[in-house]
Scaffold this active site. Sequence first.
Site, PDB file in Angstrom:
ATOM      1  N   HIS A   1       4.800   4.228   0.006  1.00 16.53           N
ATOM      2  CA  HIS A   1       4.489   3.856   1.387  1.00 16.53           C
ATOM      3  C   HIS A   1       4.719   2.374   1.662  1.00 16.53           C
ATOM      4  O   HIS A   1       4.781   1.960   2.824  1.00 16.53           O
ATOM      5  CB  HIS A   1       3.058   4.273   1.775  1.00 16.53           C
TER       6      HIS A   1
ATOM      7  N   ASP B   1       3.552   9.068  -4.139  1.00 20.06           N
ATOM      8  CA  ASP B   1       3.447   7.715  -3.587  1.00 20.06           C
ATOM      9  C   ASP B   1       3.910   6.653  -4.572  1.00 20.06           C
ATOM     10  O   ASP B   1       3.281   5.605  -4.720  1.00 20.06           O
ATOM     11  CB  ASP B   1       2.009   7.419  -3.132  1.00 20.06           C
TER      12      ASP B   1
ATOM     13  N   SER C   1      -1.418  -2.587  -2.154  1.00 19.14           N
ATOM     14  CA  SER C   1      -0.680  -1.378  -2.506  1.00 19.14           C
ATOM     15  C   SER C   1       0.474  -1.683  -3.446  1.00 19.14           C
ATOM     16  O   SER C   1       1.296  -2.564  -3.185  1.00 19.14           O
ATOM     17  CB  SER C   1      -0.110  -0.723  -1.242  1.00 19.14           C
TER      18      SER C   1
END
Length: 430
Positions: A164, A194, A275
């Site tokens: 993402h 992911d 992230s």
Amino acid sequence: MSDLYKPFDEQINPTPNEEPIKPNPYEKPVEPLKKQKKTGGMKSFLSMVTAGVMGSALTLGAVTYTDVFDFLKTEPQPNAATSTESLSQSELTTSVVPTSNSSNPTASLADVVEDASKAIVGIVNYQNQSNPFSGAQGTVQSGSGSGVIFNVQDDDAYIVTNNHVIEGASEVEVSLYDGEKAKAEVVGADALTDLAVLKIDEKYATHTLKFGDSSGLRPGDQVMAIGNPLGLDLSRTVTQGIVSAIDRNIAVDTSAGKWELSVIQTDAAINPGNSGGALINTSGHVIGINSLKISDSGVEGLGFAIPSNDVVPIINELIEHGKIERPYLGVSLADLQEVPSMYLQSLPESVKGGTIVAQVEPNSAAANAGLKQMDVIVSIDGEEITNSSDLRKYMYTNLNAKDKATLKIYREGQAIEVEVNLANSTSPIN
């Protein structure tokens, strides 16, 4: 996905004095259903919800998820930075190393962090955007995240991050420990897990991090998160905490469908921009890739990382194939509980769960097996199916391409069994 679970990618250049907008690829806006002039039965309903979802979306995986309340969604744009170049697995295979979660007596935590931080990078996602006034095309900074340099081979340095973080990018830029910046190439990405792998010129890599064995983690083990919260101005921020729990399962909605991530829970502070960054142990080994957090009023210290033992096989396959090869069915699905009951009147009352075939891809495994629109799948190989995520999980965990699977379905209220010869997600059968 619940509103509580949010990836931590960061929106760049927010409007002054306004809260940054954090685009979340896992969460889709719920479009209100317009009042229909007449009810056309199940077929008209499924025709409506599947409008526009065929085509490239069907190549994303074995089962394509169709959100019945999001049938007007836009297809993701091709990633101009993506490379499908394959490397021999023997040339570059990453593995986990035996690791201890007890502190290294010869090094302080500061020494461990200083060493590990050299392999942590910032990642900026640039996307194409049209000028609304002139119509001219240009690239704008869309978001940022973190990444970990984990290997150097044949003049290339390889970086793992979250899918993402780079999803939809036309260009990806990496910011290094010494302040240098480099254009990155996307080697491969997988929306369901992911994870994504990038590569840059090896001259920019001064350090790599090894993956530790996450299977030995226990609640209470000390860990540290390293990443770039709130953008590159706070690069390589370090937060400390413990492993709060292992083997957590978090349901997420991805661009490739619903999935259930197995994650490590930690109370180390994690914020937007973390992230793709590293969760390391006191030996300086990566035992997780930070990916999710619970964001809600009054909630603190609930972050989640993808375990290293799950990361390593995925990134190895991404390097070898550019994508994850999975068994392929070739259908779009709408979960039973999301379909208004008025369209399910032909089902026996005993059927409480399942997933409805909203569309069948021509010449796919499903089409060749005779699956039809409006079929309700309730089990696979005798395993009960309550939703599309169950079906996908069973297929990806227990089956391979070219395997046979037996689906129990309800068609016009009658239970029948259908045998399917599964295809490969990278090369669907014709």
